[in-house]
Design a protein around this motif. Structure first.
Motif, short mmCIF file in Angstrom:
data_model
loop_
_atom_site.label_atom_id
_atom_site.label_comp_id
_atom_site.label_asym_id
_atom_site.label_seq_id
_atom_site.Cartn_x
_atom_site.Cartn_y
_atom_site.Cartn_z
N UNK A 27 0.54 -1.17 0.07
CA UNK A 27 -0.04 -0.12 0.14
C UNK A 27 0.80 1.28 0.10
N UNK A 28 2.13 1.35 0.77
CA UNK A 28 2.71 2.34 0.80
C UNK A 28 3.55 2.46 -0.63
N UNK A 29 3.90 1.47 -1.13
CA UNK A 29 4.62 1.62 -2.46
C UNK A 29 3.82 2.10 -3.22
N UNK A 30 2.28 1.71 -3.37
CA UNK A 30 1.63 2.42 -4.22
C UNK A 30 1.20 3.90 -4.09
N UNK A 31 1.20 4.14 -3.06
CA UNK A 31 0.96 5.64 -2.78
C UNK A 31 2.36 6.61 -2.80
N UNK A 32 3.36 5.88 -3.02
CA UNK A 32 4.87 6.59 -3.49
C UNK A 32 4.73 6.74 -4.92
N UNK A 33 4.48 5.57 -5.59
CA UNK A 33 4.19 5.40 -6.90
C UNK A 33 3.51 6.68 -7.40
N UNK A 34 2.19 6.67 -6.96
CA UNK A 34 1.17 7.76 -7.18
C UNK A 34 2.10 9.25 -7.17
N UNK A 35 2.62 9.30 -6.10
CA UNK A 35 3.27 10.77 -5.58
C UNK A 35 4.48 10.92 -6.75
N UNK A 36 5.06 9.92 -7.37
CA UNK A 36 6.05 10.03 -8.13
C UNK A 36 5.53 10.58 -9.44
N UNK A 37 4.49 9.91 -9.66
CA UNK A 37 3.92 10.23 -11.09
C UNK A 37 3.51 11.82 -11.14
N UNK A 38 3.13 12.33 -9.98
CA UNK A 38 2.60 13.76 -10.18
C UNK A 38 4.15 14.57 -9.89
N UNK A 39 4.96 14.12 -9.29
CA UNK A 39 6.09 14.83 -9.17
C UNK A 39 6.84 14.91 -10.42
N UNK A 40 6.93 13.77 -11.16
CA UNK A 40 7.37 13.67 -12.56
C UNK A 40 6.57 14.70 -13.37
N UNK A 41 5.45 14.90 -13.30
CA UNK A 41 4.60 15.73 -14.34
C UNK A 41 4.97 17.13 -13.84
N UNK A 42 5.32 17.48 -12.56
CA UNK A 42 5.79 18.73 -12.15
C UNK A 42 7.00 19.16 -12.65
N UNK A 43 7.99 18.16 -12.42
CA UNK A 43 9.40 18.32 -12.95
C UNK A 43 9.32 18.74 -14.51
N UNK A 44 8.31 18.14 -15.33
CA UNK A 44 8.47 18.05 -16.65
C UNK A 44 8.01 19.87 -17.06
N UNK A 45 6.90 20.18 -16.11
CA UNK A 45 6.63 21.67 -16.14
C UNK A 45 7.72 22.64 -15.95
N UNK A 46 8.55 22.30 -15.12
CA UNK A 46 9.48 23.26 -14.76
C UNK A 46 10.62 23.05 -15.92
N UNK A 47 10.95 21.73 -16.44
CA UNK A 47 12.06 21.72 -17.74
C UNK A 47 11.44 22.40 -18.60
N UNK A 48 10.08 22.21 -19.01
CA UNK A 48 9.52 22.91 -20.38
C UNK A 48 9.60 24.32 -20.14
#
Length: 157
Positions: free
Chosen positions: A123-144
């Motif tokens: 369950x914790x792994x799934x939470x971390x994966x979901x957070x990682x997805x959103x953080x990846x999107x935010x990283x991509x916005x900053x990079x863009x």
């Protein structure tokens, strides 16, 4: 599940989010463009919410949050704060620093998930994966934003 490892992973992620919040607070001091400030506020809220979620998970396994920054040298933290608020007003530099901050936190997530799959609850792994997805999107916005700034700069020559 290994409780000690889970506690260590969660505390490391919490510290990373604290560093991320500080980075966005500093960026808001350096740049005053309203659209960027709104974006930085959004990313800061994301880290604060993720921290709340991580602290909740930590307390569920009887752990207690350690509120230390990953950047342990206090003088370095103070110097970074002074530098960004007084000397760094260049948008490109601020965005580059934020992109690096985003890269750092994504690295922490990747390592936490890859190195500890056998030790943290699913369950914790799934939470971390979901957070990682959103953080990846935010990283991509900053990079863009940084990439678009470079394109505009190169076109003006």
């Amino acid at each position: 599940m290994d409780v000690k490892i889970s506690i260590d992973v969660l505390n490391h992620l919490i510290a990373s989010h604290k560093d991320r919040v500080v980075a966005y607070q500093n960026a808001k001091k350096a740049l005053s463009e309203n659209d960027l400030v709104q974006l930085f506020n959004e990313f800061e809220r994301t880290s604060n919410q993720f921290n709340d979620d991580l602290i909740f998970e930590l307390k569920k396994i009887n752990g207690s949050p350690k509120y230390n920054s990953r950047k342990t040298n206090f003088i370095d933290i103070i110097w970074e704060n002074i530098k960004i608020t007084n000397f760094i007003k260049d948008k490109e530099d601020v965005l580059n620093r934020l992109e690096y901050t985003e890269f750092e936190i994504l690295t922490v997530y990747k390592k936490s998930l890859i190195n500890n799959t056998d030790f943290i609850p699913k369950k914790l792994s799934k939470i971390l994966q979901q957070q990682q997805i959103l953080l990846t999107n935010q990283h991509d916005k900053i990079k863009e934003l940084g990439d678009n700034l470079l394109v505009k700069t190169n076109m003006s020559f």
